[in-house]
Design a protein around this motif. Structure first.
Motif, PDB file in Angstrom:
ATOM      1  N   ASN A 215      -5.754  -1.199   9.989  1.00  0.00           N
ATOM      2  CA  ASN A 215      -6.219  -1.936   8.807  1.00  0.00           C
ATOM      3  C   ASN A 215      -6.979  -3.201   9.212  1.00  0.00           C
ATOM      4  OD1 ASN A 215      -5.456  -0.408   6.524  1.00  0.00           O
ATOM      5  ND2 ASN A 215      -3.327  -1.033   6.788  1.00  0.00           N
TER       6      ASN A 215
ATOM      7  N   THR B   6       0.845  -1.201   0.000  1.00  0.00           N
ATOM      8  CA  THR B   6       0.000   0.000   0.000  1.00  0.00           C
ATOM      9  C   THR B   6       0.879   1.250   0.000  1.00  0.00           C
ATOM     10  OG1 THR B   6      -0.274   0.682   2.306  1.00  0.00           O
ATOM     11  CG2 THR B   6      -1.461  -1.303   1.617  1.00  0.00           C
TER      12      THR B   6
ATOM     13  N   ILE C  89      -5.044   4.500  -0.780  1.00  0.00           N
ATOM     14  CA  ILE C  89      -5.928   4.492   0.398  1.00  0.00           C
ATOM     15  C   ILE C  89      -7.093   5.440   0.107  1.00  0.00           C
ATOM     16  CG2 ILE C  89      -4.201   3.858   2.104  1.00  0.00           C
ATOM     17  CD1 ILE C  89      -3.875   6.881   2.667  1.00  0.00           C
TER      18      ILE C  89
END
Ligand SMILES: Cc1ncc(COP(=O)(O)O)c(C=O)c1O
Length: 417
Positions: A179, A117, A144
């Motif tokens: 997360n 990410t 994100i």
């Protein structure tokens, strides 16, 4: 949780900085240490110091027992039943590098894909970037959303039959986002069961209860100094069958089984990955830190963090010209609060707060790709832990007001110095 009682365990919290009592709000960088950990280091060096796993004499046996007891404590703390899957390393960074060298260099080939990410710490970014460059693999970077959470649609789309490794942080060191790790793992494994998943738990293990086997990943890393432990000790957890297949990362003493003139064989897990004299005192100190956190209870640590974060976000949001990054719901985030005040540079914010005895971090927080993604060059970051109290949050808010006053900022984001 009796915060005053906890505070009394941390000698450094009695320090004055610039004539003011220290308000330490830089816990995402490193935590302070309770006297139980400091005393354990002193006790170890005063009473048991010796090298481990090699001596027959009493001290060596004691040091070895203490080291292996610490490993067991750390394993229990994160729900791992087999302590030999816990490899002691220097820090989270070294743990990730170990996986990249020992597993990645053998298994990731030209054209393979590594999915990660945009919110990764450099430790979990540069390592894979460099491996991809070396092996001709492709780095796929998942964005994100506005809450700082992994864009799950983009995450699913990034996965293909060429994916070899997926990696993401459990808790972001910039946005505080927690997360949904179990969900992300099940998305990957549900479709591609052979893909290896590494989770960076550097900001999670100190703050939220973590049960690694429940998450279902293949590797999980964390670092001792952010969880009340000493610096120089970190943890790599890996599934036994994967660790067994991996060659050693470093060669030398301790990690061998037999050494012949023409070849050598390797020690059992976890020592195969612990070449040379380990950080014995550091590991034992981490064991004491784990005892300390377990005594408080990680559910209580988390509950305190939620309360404090909720209070801090509601008070800081009341200040005009402040922009808090990421999720506002304290139940969905950790105690890391990054913010900017108008267009005042974060270093100026941190420096004025320091003059009030308040320690926060400022800069890019070792997450330059995320900063670029957010369209900012830096941010101020206040991050709390078990010993922080509401009074310190009030001081932070007053400090930010002083920053605004110093820079004569008005509500149109204009600065008149
Ligand atoms: C999310 C995250 N990952 C990895 C690291 C690296 O930890 P260490 O410097 O102890 O290796 C940090 C440290 O700030 C972090 O916040």
């Amino acid at each position: 949780m009796n915060i005053q009682k906890i505070r009394n365990d941390f000698p450094i919290l009695k320090r004055k900085i610039n004539g003011k009592l220290l308000a330490y709000l830089d816990n995402a960088a490193t935590s302070q240490k309770p006297k139980q950990v400091i005393d354990m280091l002193s006790h170890y060096y005063s009473k048991h110091n010796a090298n481990v796993h090699r001596g027959i004499h009493t001290l060596s046996v004691e040091a070895t027992e203490e080291l292996e007891l610490a490993r067991k404590k750390v394993a229990d703390f994160v729900g791992v039943s087999d302590p030999s899957e816990i490899v002691f390393v220097r820090n989270a960074t070294e743990a990730i590098n170990l996986v990249a060298y020992a597993w990645g260099r053998l298994n990731i080939e030209k054209g393979d894909e590594i999915v990660l990410t945009v919110a990764e710490h450099h430790s979990n970014f540069v390592v894979w970037q460099q491996l991809a460059m070396e092996n001709g693999a492709v780095l796929k970077i998942v964005p994100i959303d506005e809450n700082g959470e992994v864009d799950q649609e983009a995450f699913k789309e990034a996965l293909t039959k060429k994916t070899k490794l997926v990696t993401f942080c459990h808790v972001s060191n910039v946005l505080g986002t927690i997360n949904p790790v179990e969900k992300l793992v099940s998305i990957v494994k549900g479709q591609w069961s052979n893909v290896i998943i590494l989770i960076d738990g550097a900001q999670a293990v100190p703050h939220v209860p973590v049960d690694i086997p429940r998450i279902g990943c293949d590797f999980y890393v964390f670092t001792g100094h952010k969880m009340l432990g000493p610096t120089g000790i970190g943890v790599l957890w890996g599934k036994r069958e994967i660790l067994e297949e991996m060659p050693p990362f470093l060669f030398g003493g301790e990690m061998i089984s037999k050494v012949r003139l023409d070849n050598s064989t390797w020690n059992e897990l976890p020592w195969k990955f612990e070449a040379g004299t380990p950080n014995i005192a550091g590991a034992i100190g981490l064991g004491a830190a784990v005892d300390y956190l377990s005594k408080i209870g990680m559910e209580n640590v988390r509950a305190h963090e939620i309360e404090l974060t909720e209070y801090a976000i509601s008070r800081l949001s009341g200040i005009q010209d402040i922009r808090i990054l990421g999720q506002k719901d304290s139940k969905k985030r950790g105690g890391v609060i990054s913010f900017n005040v108008g267009n005042i540079h974060a270093h100026d914010v941190a420096s004025i707060l320091d003059s009030e005895g308040i320690a926060i971090r400022s800069g890019h927080h070792c997450a330059q790709p995320l900063m670029e993604f957010l369209g900012i060059s830096s941010a101020a970051r206040a991050s709390s832990y078990v010993y922080n109290n509401f009074e310190e949050i009030d001081r932070l808010v007053e400090g930010v007001m002083k920053v605004k006053k110093t820079f004569k900022i008005n509500s149109k984001h204009e600065i008149h110095v």
